[in-house]
Design an enzyme around this catalytic site. Structure first.
Site, PDB file in Angstrom:
ATOM      1  N   CYS A 119      55.243  68.889   1.221  1.00  0.00           N
ATOM      2  CA  CYS A 119      54.498  70.240   1.183  1.00  0.00           C
ATOM      3  C   CYS A 119      54.685  70.660   0.310  1.00  0.00           C
ATOM      4  O   CYS A 119      55.100  70.991  -0.850  1.00  0.00           O
ATOM      5  CB  CYS A 119      55.307  70.728   2.024  1.00  0.00           C
ATOM      6  SG  CYS A 119      55.419  70.583   4.210  1.00  0.00           S
ATOM      7  N   SER A 466      47.301  81.491   2.281  1.00  0.00           N
ATOM      8  CA  SER A 466      48.087  80.188   2.479  1.00  0.00           C
ATOM      9  C   SER A 466      46.540  79.494   1.667  1.00  0.00           C
ATOM     10  O   SER A 466      44.778  79.779   2.086  1.00  0.00           O
ATOM     11  CB  SER A 466      48.157  80.222   3.989  1.00  0.00           C
ATOM     12  OG  SER A 466      47.435  79.134   4.775  1.00  0.00           O
TER      13      SER A 466
END
Length: 550
Positions: A119, A466
Site C-alpha cells: 500500500c 488520493s
C-alpha cells in the site's frame, strides 16, 4: 558478505550463540542472510494475505541457498485513515518505515532484502530505506484486489463507497444500496482496484526494474503472485552473490522510465512526492523538472480508474506492465533489473492482448501524460494535478474562492450543501508542516463527485489527494500556507483561475493588496505539538522536495 560482521571469527562467539538460538545451523552460517521486510497486518486489506507470501519468499530464499529472516514494519491503510486524525500519520509513516528498514538491516548486518509491501506509503518507505543501505533488494508487491459485484454491476472502493457518500447525501441511493456497496465493493485481500497510489507504485517498481516481470499487476491471492514471491526470494540470493545492489538498478534511467510509465497510465499524483524522495536517498536528482520535461513526450495510453472505467484486473489481463513497457519501448532507456537482464529485454517479452486497455503509441487517449505541474502567483514552487482525471471541459476554470483552514471545515460545508457551482474550494494549512503530514482528501473529492459537482467546482490545497481522486483537484501547492505561501493570503470571494494546458495557476488579486495581506499574516503555529508528528514538523521539507525529512 556483510553478515560476516556478526558470524566470522572467534570473537563473535556471543553473536554466534544468539544466531544458533534462532535455529541457524553451523553449515547455514556460510549462506547469505536475507531479510524479508514484511508489512503484514490484519488491519489493511492489501496486507492480510501476506503470511502466505512470506512463506513463498522464505521457501525461495532457502532454495536459492540463503537464510531468511522476517521482520515487520508499520502499515497504514489510507482508506481507513481518511478524514480523521489518522491521515496525519500516513505520509509521515513513510519515514518511519525507511528508518525501520535501515535500522534492522544495519543492526543485524543483513546481506540483502526482499521488500514485501503493497500500500501507499509502505512501498516508497521501504525503497527509501533500501537506497540508504545500498544493498541488494527486490520488491514483492502483494497485488491488487479484484472488483466487487452487486446485481450484475462491477464495484470498486472509491467509486462505489467514498463517492457514494455524496450520492447518498443527495438522495440518489437508498440505505439498502449503500449497505450493499459497503459489503460488496471490496471482496477480499489486495490493494484498491484502481490505479491509485498503491498500484501505481507497484507498477513503477516493475518499470524501474526492482520487481520481477509481472509482479506489478499480478492479482492478490493468485497462484501467479505466489510464484513471483517464490522466485523473488530465490533471486534475492543471486543478487547478493552478484553484488547487484539497489543503487545499481535505481539509476536516473530507471526513474525516467518510471515517469514515462506513470504518465502513460495516468498514475497517482503521489508519485511526484515518492519518486524524488526515493531518488534523494540514493543521491539521484529527480524532481518537478523531470515530470515537466517528460510529460509532453509521454502519451496517455490506459484509462484505468479513477481516470477511466478499467480496473487493475483489466490491465493485468491486457498484458500488465511488460505490455506497457513493450508499447513504450521507443521512449525508454535501458537499465539493469533484478531479473538479471536489461529493462528493454523485458520490454521485448511483453505483449498487448487488449489494445482497448493499453492503447498503441500512435492512438493514445491523449498525446500528453496524465500528470501536470502548474505554476503561478498562487503556487510559485508548483502545484500538481491529475489532468487525466479531469473532464476535458474543465482544463480551464475561473471560480470564486471558498476558503477553509482545515479538511474538516471544508467537509462540513460540503455536507451542509454550502458549496455551489462556480466555487473554488481552498483547503489550506494541510501541507507537510501545516497538516501536519499533508493529508489526502479523498473523502472531500469523492463527496463532491457524489453530489454531482465534479464539473462545476474546483478544489485547491497545500495537502494531497488520493490516487483515487477524480475531478478538478489541484494539490501540493507550494510554498504551503504554514510557511507563508500565497495560499495563506487567499480570502473568501477572491477569484482564482487555472489553465492546465498552459500550466498556470493564479490568484486574481493585485500585488499591492497581496502585500498588505502579507504584512498582517501570522503563522498559526503547529496543530499537533506532541509525539512523532511534533518531530516530523521540524524536519520535513516542502512538497516540491518530496516532503522528505532532512
Amino acid at each position: 558478505m556483510n553478515s560476516d560482521k556478526i558470524k566470522k571469527g572467534f570473537e563473535k562467539s556471543g553473536q554466534l550463540a544468539l544466531l544458533h538460538a534462532t535455529g541457524i545451523t553451523r553449515r547455514a552460517l556460510e549462506n547469505p542472510f536475507i531479510g524479508i521486510v514484511s508489512s503484514f497486518t490484519d488491519l489493511v486489506p492489501g496486507h492480510v494475505d501476506m503470511r502466505s507470501l512470506e512463506r513463498q519468499i522464505e521457501k525461495g530464499i532457502h532454495s536459492g541457498g540463503g537464510n531468511a529472516f522476517i521482520f515487520g514494519v508499520p502499515a497504514l491503510c489510507d482508506g481507513i485513515t481518511m478524514g480523521h486524525l489518522g491521515m496525519h500519520y500516513s505520509l509521515p509513516s513513510r519515514e518511519l518505515i525507511a528508518d525501520a528498514v535501515e535500522s534492522m538491516a544495519l543492526a543485524h548486518a543483513l546481506d540483502g532484502l526482499v521488500l514485501l509491501t503493497n500500500c501507499d506509503k509502505i512501498t516508497p518507505g521501504m525503497l527509501m530505506g533500501a537506497m540508504r543501505l545500498d544493498i541488494p533488494a527486490i520488491v514483492v508487491t502483494a497485488g491488487p484486489m479484484m472488483t466487487g459485484r452487486y446485481q450484475g454491476r462491477r464495484l470498486t472502493l472509491v467509486k462505489d463507497t467514498f463517492e457514494a457518500v455524496g450520492a447518498y447525501r443527495a438522495g440518489k441511493i437508498t440505505d439498502e444500496e449503500l449497505a450493499c456497496f459497503q459489503l460488496e465493493a471490496c471482496p477480499g485481500a489486495g490493494s484498491c482496484q484502481g490505479l491509485y497510489t498503491a498500484n501505481t507504485m507497484a507498477c513503477l517498481c516493475e518499470a524501474m526494474g526492482v520487481s520481477l516481470a509481472g509482479c506489478g499487476t499480478a492479482l492478490a491471492m493468485s497462484a501467479k503472485k505466489k510464484r513471483i514471491a517464490f522466485e523473488s526470494g530465490e533471486r534475492s540470493v543471486g543478487l547478493v552473490r552478484e553484488g547487484l545492489s539497489i543503487r545499481k538498478i535505481l539509476t536516473r534511467n530507471a526513474f525516467e522510465n518510471a515517469i514515462y510509465v506513470d504518465m502513460a497510465l495516468g498514475g497517482s499524483t503521489n508519485t511526484v512526492l515518492h519518486l524524488p524522495a526515493i531518488a534523494w536517498e540514493g543521491g539521484v536528482e529527480v524532481g518537478y523538472d523531470d515530470f515537466i520535461r517528460i510529460n509532453p513526450t509521454a502519451p496517455y495510453l490506459s484509462a484505468i480508474q479513477p481516470s477511466g472505467d478499467y480496473a487493475m484486473e483489466d490491465l493485468e489481463y491486457a498484458g500488465g506492465i511488460p505490455a506497457v513497457l513493450n508499447t513504450l519501448k521507443p521512449l525508454l532507456k535501458d537499465n539493469p533489473t533484478v531479473s538479471g537482464c536489461g529493462i528493454l529485454a523485458l520490454a521485448d517479452e511483453g505483449c498487448v492482448t487488449d489494445p482497448d486497455v493499453i492503447r498503441p503509441l500512435e492512438k493514445p487517449i491523449q498525446s500528453e501524460g496524465g500528470i501536470a505541474i502548474l505554476f503561478g502567483n498562487l503556487a510559485p514552487d508548483g502545484a500538481v494535478v491529475k489532468a487525466s482525471a479531469m473532464s476535458e471541459g474543465m482544463h480551464r476554470f475561473c471560480g470564486t474562492a471558498r476558503v477553509f483552514d482545515s479538511e474538516e471545515e471544508a467537509m462540513q460545508a460540503i455536507m451542509d450543501r454550502q458549496i455551489r457551482a462556480g466555487d473554488f474550494v481552498v483547503i489550506r494549512y494541510e501541507g507537510p508542516k501545516g497538516g501536519p503530514g499533508m493529508r489526502e482528501m479523498l473523502a472531500i473529492t469523492a463527496a463532491l463527485v457524489g453530489l454531482g459537482l465534479r464539473d462545476q467546482v474546483a478544489l485547491l490545497t497545500d495537502g494531497r489527494f488520493s490516487g483515487g481522486t477524480r475531478g478538478n483537484c489541484i494539490g501540493h501547492v507550494a510554498p504551503e500556507a504554514y510557511e507563508g505561501g500565497p495560499i495563506a493570503l487567499v480570502q473568501d470571494g477572491d477569484r482564482i483561475e487555472y489553465d492546465v494546458d498552459e500550466r498556470v495557476l493564479n490568484l486574481l488579486v493585485d500585488d499591492r493588496e497581496l502585500a498588505r495581506r502579507r504584512e498582517n499574516w501570522r503563522c498559526p503555529g503547529p496543530k499537533i505539538r506532541t509525539g512523532y508528528l511534533s518531530k516530523y514538523i521540524k524536519l520535513v521539507s516542502s512538497a516540491r522536495q518530496g516532503a522528505v525529512c532532512r
